[in-house]
Design a protein around this motif. Structure first.
Motif: not given
Ligand SMILES: Cc1ncc(COP(=O)(O)O)c(C=O)c1O
Length: 399
Positions: A102-109, A111-112, A133-138, A141-144
Motif C-alpha cells: 500500500t502506497l500514499g503520502k510521498g507518492i504524490g509529494n 497531491f492527494p 468502487f471509489n469516486s476518485n479511483g483512477g 490528475a493524481a496519476c500525472v
C-alpha cells in the motif's frame, strides 16, 4: 480480529525473535479454530518510534504467516519512494517480497493520492465480477502528479541523496550522543532517523518530557521543526523531504547541538522529575494490566496481526501495542462485524456534526490554528458553514 505483535526493541533487547512471536500468535488463533488471512507490516515501523527491525526478523515473521496461508501486506506509506536510501522500498532492505503493497503520502509529494499494488496472483482474484468502487479511483490528475514525482526522484537522484545525507546525519548524531546523557539511541536508514531520548543512558528509561522540550526549543529558538513518536512519545523523528541537503543537515545538527548541549542542562532536573513521575505511573499501569485476564479480540470480520506504535493502550487479545506488524483470520463473526460497522457509522455522523459545529464556530471567530494555513481554513469554512448552519446550529451556538 486483529492480533498485534510486539514491536522489536533492539535498544533494550526486547521481542527480537520474530519466529517465536509469529508462532505464538498463530497458535493462539489456531486454538480457536481460526487462521490468519493476512499479516500487515511496515518494514521500518515509523510511528512505533522509527524502528529498524533486527536482521532477518521480517523474513522470519512473513515466512511463518505464509506457511499458514496468510498474505503479507507491506505499508510503504511512510517508508517508500527512496527514503531508505539503500533501496527504493522498505521491504527490499529487509529482503522480503510482499503480496500486496500500500502506497500514499510521498507518492504524490503533497497531491492527494494512494495506491495498492498486488502480485498478479492476488490481483486476478479480484477479476471475478466483484465490484470495487471509489469516486476518485483512477484520477488522471493524481496519476500525472504521481508520474512527475517518480521522474523527479529519478532525475534528481533523491534515493542516493537520502542514502548520503542519512549516513552523514546518523554519524553526526551518534557523535552528539556521546556529549549528552539524554540521547540513548540513534537509529535509522536513509532519511528515516530516530533519536531516542532517555532519562539516562544507563537506565534507558524513556524521557518524553525531555523529548518534547527539545522539540519545542528547536522550533522556538532555531526554527527547526521536529516531532516525537513511539509508544512513550520519547523518540525524536527525523524524516525530512528527500531533497534535504548537506546544508539543511548542518542547520538541523547545529540546532539540536545548541538545544541539547547549551539550553537543556538548566531545565533538565525539572524535566527529569516529571519523567520520573511518568515512569512510575507507567510501571503501575503495567502491573495492573498484567493482573487482568486476556481480553477476547474485538470482532471486526476477520483476523489480522499488526505492528503499530501510536496507541499506548493495551490492544485486544492481550498484546501490548508497541510498534507495527499484524495477521488477519478469514471469516470473522458476521453479526459482530455488521453491528461494529453500524456503530462506526453512527459515531461517524455524530463526529461529523460535532466537528462541523466546532470548525464553523472557530472559523467565524477567525481561528487560524488549523494545519494547512489560511487557504485550508477558507476551504473548510466554505464546506462546513452551510452544513452546520443548516443542521447543527444549536450545537454550534452552545460551543
Ligand atoms: C504508515 C501509514 N500508513 C497509512 C497511512 C494512511 O495513509 P492515507 O492517509 O494515504 O490513507 C498513514 C498516514 O499517516 C501512515 O503513516
Amino acid at each position: 480480529h486483529v492480533h498485534v505483535l510486539r514491536c522489536p526493541d533492539a535498544y533494550r533487547g526486547l521481542y527480537l525473535d520474530g519466529r517465536a512471536a509469529a508462532r505464538e500468535a498463530i497458535g493462539r488463533v489456531a486454538a480457536r479454530g481460526e487462521s490468519f488471512a493476512a499479516f500487515f507490516f511496515e518494514a521500518m515501523p515509523s510511528c512505533a518510534g522509527q524502528v529498524i527491525l533486527p536482521g532477518g526478523y521480517l523474513r522470519d515473521v512473513c515466512e511463518a504467516f505464509r506457511d499458514c496461508g496468510a498474505l503479507c501486506v507491506a505499508d510503504e506509506v511512510q517508508t517508500g519512494f527512496g527514503r531508505p536510501g539503500c533501496s527504493f522500498w522498505g521491504f527490499e532492505a529487509e529482503g522480503v517480497i510482499p503480496d500486496i503493497v500500500t502506497l500514499g503520502k510521498g507518492i504524490g509529494n503533497g497531491f492527494p493520492m494512494g495506491a495498492a499494488v498486488a502480485t498478479r496472483d492476488v490481483a486476478e482474484k479480484f477479476a471475478n465480477g466483484m465490484e470495487y468502487f471509489n469516486s476518485n479511483g483512477g484520477c488522471n490528475a493524481a496519476c500525472v502528479a504521481g508520474s512527475a514525482v517518480l521522474d523527479v526522484i529519478r532525475e534528481q537522484g533523491l534515493q542516493s541523496n537520502a542514502e548520503r545525507i542519512g549516513r552523514y546525519l546518523l554519524r553526526e548524531l551518534e557523535q552528539l550522543a556521546t556529549r549528552t546523557s539524554v540521547v540513548g539511541d540513534v537509529r535509522g536508514r536513509g532519511l528515516f532517523i530516530g533519536v531516542e531520548i532517555v532519562m539516562s543512558q544507563a537506565s534507558k528509561v524513556p524521557a518524553p518530557h525531555v523529548a518534547d522540550w527539545v522539540v519545542m526549543a528547536c522550533m522556538s529558538s532555531c526554527r527547526v521543526l521536529l516531532s516525537t513518536d513511539g509508544p512513550c512519545g520519547n523518540v525524536i523523528k527525523i524524516k525530512p523531504p528527500l531533497c534535504f541537503s548537506m546544508e539543511n543537515a548542518d542547520s538541523l545538527l547545529e540546532a539540536l547541538g545548541e538545544v541539547l548541549l547549551e539550553d537543556l542542562p538548566e531545565r533538565l532536573p525539572q524535566l527529569l522529575h516529571h519523567d520520573a513521575e511518568a515512569a512510575v505511573a507507567r510501571d503501575k499501569l503495567g502491573k495492573i494490566r498484567a493482573l487482568l485476564p486476556d481480553r477476547e479480540p474485538l470482532s471486526a470480520g476477520g483476523t489480522a496481526a499488526v505492528l503499530s506504535g501510536r496507541s499506548r493502550e493495551e490492544l485486544p487479545g492481550g498484546a501490548t501495542d508497541a510498534g507495527g506488524v499484524a495477521g488477519v483470520t478469514a471469516g470473522g463473526r458476521s453479526r459482530g462485524c455488521r453491528s461494529a460497522r453500524i456503530l462506526r457509522s453512527l459515531a461517524g455522523h455524530a463526529l461529523s456534526a460535532a466537528l462541523g459545529a466546532l470548525l464553523s464556530s472557530k472559523l467565524r471567530g477567525g481561528w487560524r490554528g488549523l494545519r494547512g494555513g489560511a487557504w485550508n481554513c477558507r476551504w473548510l469554512a466554505k464546506l462546513w458553514t452551510p452544513l452546520t448552519d443548516h443542521s447543527s446550529a444549536r450545537v454550534s451556538s452552545e460551543g
